[in-house]
Design a protein around this motif. Sequence first.
Motif, short mmCIF file in Angstrom:
data_model
loop_
_atom_site.label_atom_id
_atom_site.label_comp_id
_atom_site.label_asym_id
_atom_site.label_seq_id
_atom_site.Cartn_x
_atom_site.Cartn_y
_atom_site.Cartn_z
N ILE A 39 0.85 -1.20 0.00
CA ILE A 39 0.00 0.00 0.00
C ILE A 39 0.88 1.24 0.00
CG2 ILE A 39 -1.73 1.30 1.32
CD1 ILE A 39 -2.70 -1.40 2.42
N THR A 40 0.63 2.15 -0.91
CA THR A 40 1.47 3.34 -1.07
C THR A 40 1.58 4.15 0.21
OG1 THR A 40 0.77 3.48 -3.38
CG2 THR A 40 1.82 5.43 -2.44
N GLU A 41 0.50 4.22 0.97
CA GLU A 41 0.47 5.05 2.17
C GLU A 41 1.22 4.43 3.35
OE1 GLU A 41 -2.96 6.03 -0.42
OE2 GLU A 41 -2.12 4.17 0.38
N PHE A 42 1.58 3.16 3.23
CA PHE A 42 2.26 2.46 4.33
C PHE A 42 3.72 2.90 4.43
CE2 PHE A 42 4.82 -1.17 5.80
CZ PHE A 42 4.21 -1.46 7.02
N VAL A 43 4.16 3.24 5.66
CA VAL A 43 5.56 3.63 5.88
C VAL A 43 6.31 2.54 6.64
CG1 VAL A 43 7.12 5.33 6.90
CG2 VAL A 43 4.95 6.07 5.89
N GLY A 44 5.70 1.99 7.70
CA GLY A 44 6.37 0.94 8.44
C GLY A 44 5.68 0.64 9.76
N THR A 45 6.26 -0.31 10.51
CA THR A 45 5.76 -0.67 11.82
C THR A 45 6.92 -0.65 12.81
OG1 THR A 45 6.10 -3.03 11.40
CG2 THR A 45 3.93 -2.12 10.87
N ALA A 46 6.58 -0.69 14.10
CA ALA A 46 7.62 -0.67 15.13
C ALA A 46 7.06 -1.24 16.43
CB ALA A 46 8.12 0.76 15.34
N ILE A 47 7.90 -1.28 17.44
CA ILE A 47 7.54 -1.78 18.76
C ILE A 47 6.31 -1.07 19.32
CG2 ILE A 47 9.10 -0.14 19.90
CD1 ILE A 47 9.67 -2.27 22.01
N GLY A 48 5.53 -1.78 20.15
CA GLY A 48 4.33 -1.18 20.74
C GLY A 48 3.11 -1.31 19.85
N ASP A 49 3.14 -2.28 18.91
CA ASP A 49 2.06 -2.41 17.93
C ASP A 49 1.83 -1.07 17.24
OD1 ASP A 49 1.28 -5.18 18.23
OD2 ASP A 49 0.58 -4.62 20.22
N THR A 50 2.93 -0.52 16.73
CA THR A 50 2.91 0.80 16.11
C THR A 50 2.88 0.69 14.60
OG1 THR A 50 4.24 1.66 17.94
CG2 THR A 50 4.14 3.01 15.95
N ILE A 51 2.12 1.56 13.97
CA ILE A 51 2.09 1.62 12.51
C ILE A 51 2.26 3.07 12.07
CG2 ILE A 51 -0.44 1.84 12.36
CD1 ILE A 51 -0.19 0.01 9.81
N GLY A 52 3.01 3.27 11.00
CA GLY A 52 3.22 4.59 10.44
C GLY A 52 2.65 4.67 9.04
N LEU A 53 1.82 5.70 8.79
CA LEU A 53 1.17 5.87 7.49
C LEU A 53 1.31 7.31 7.03
CD1 LEU A 53 -2.17 4.09 8.50
CD2 LEU A 53 -0.30 3.05 7.21
N VAL A 54 1.08 7.55 5.75
CA VAL A 54 1.12 8.90 5.22
C VAL A 54 0.03 9.06 4.16
CG1 VAL A 54 2.80 8.34 3.41
CG2 VAL A 54 2.63 10.68 4.26
N ILE A 55 -0.62 10.22 4.14
CA ILE A 55 -1.62 10.53 3.12
C ILE A 55 -1.14 11.77 2.37
CG2 ILE A 55 -4.02 11.17 2.65
CD1 ILE A 55 -4.83 9.73 5.19
N ALA A 56 -0.93 11.62 1.08
CA ALA A 56 -0.37 12.71 0.28
C ALA A 56 -1.34 13.87 0.14
CB ALA A 56 0.04 12.19 -1.10
N ASN A 57 -2.60 13.57 -0.11
CA ASN A 57 -3.62 14.60 -0.28
C ASN A 57 -4.88 14.18 0.47
OD1 ASN A 57 -2.54 16.64 -2.37
ND2 ASN A 57 -2.12 14.65 -3.32
N VAL A 58 -5.10 14.76 1.63
CA VAL A 58 -6.28 14.41 2.41
C VAL A 58 -7.52 14.91 1.68
CG1 VAL A 58 -7.44 14.67 4.63
CG2 VAL A 58 -4.94 14.57 4.53
N ASP A 59 -8.56 14.08 1.61
CA ASP A 59 -9.81 14.47 0.97
C ASP A 59 -10.33 15.77 1.59
OD1 ASP A 59 -13.00 14.37 1.08
OD2 ASP A 59 -12.32 13.27 -0.70
N PRO A 60 -10.78 16.74 0.78
CA PRO A 60 -11.22 18.04 1.30
C PRO A 60 -12.29 17.96 2.39
CG PRO A 60 -10.99 18.13 -1.07
CD PRO A 60 -10.79 16.70 -0.69
#
Length: 264
Positions: A39-60
């Motif tokens: 998934i393009t928006e996926f950046v990664g995961t880490a300790i603590g059941d952590t997920i990092g995501l990004v949205i290039a253009n949030v819907d208005p």
Amino acid sequence: MQEQLIDKVMDEIKKRMENHTPAAQGAQEKPKASANPGITEFVGTAIGDTIGLVIANVDPMLHEKMKIDPKYRSIGILGARTGAGPHIMAADEAVKATNTEIITIELPRDTKGGAGHGSLILFGAEEVSDARRAIEVALKELDRTFGDVYGNDAGHIELQYTARASYAINKAFGAPVGKAFGLIVGAPAAIGVLMSDVAVKTANVEVVGYGSPAGGTSYSNEVILQVTGDSGAVRQAVLAAKEVGIKLLEAMAGPAPSSTKPYI
């Protein structure tokens, strides 16, 4: 001769049974987390059941409902089921290192966090590359900021320290930007009360905030103290709270090891 043959056959059967125990089968069948879901928006995961995501253009429409400043078309999303403190500290380092700002910091009550919180942190950026970079920095920092989180079956204690607070810490706790900052958490809350008292008695620090189950937390079973002041004093206060907190936690349920590697 026949007895030796029988013994040999029995030994072979035992070996095969050991290699096919339910535990071993369960370990083999346990699903593994995917490194990248594609998934393009996926950046990664880490300790603590952590997920990092990004949205290039949030819907208005969503942009408006989330009350995001119009200048931020891109957002970085850092979410976790356990931690909170480590994530705020990691976000603080991310803000220092990138051209982003903290939009919101929310600390949801999460049952997986035991006595504590989960977290949802949003970064705002004009360019998606900045939002992505902020999430990357935060994810990498988590291994360090989880270093002074100690836990066992009875609960957990958490200590955080920085010589220079930035805008994530300011957003979450109202701590002054540019000054040393310490975070002291004890769960169950009874431990946190004593840790807080020890901290402020040990060194000349200023109390920024105090949270308890009915005030300043999401009704979590913990006490959270935030302090600021001279860097040496803040660090001393945090370490004193850590010493007594570990002793109390281990008196309740035995060894309470660090989640990763202590850094303070």
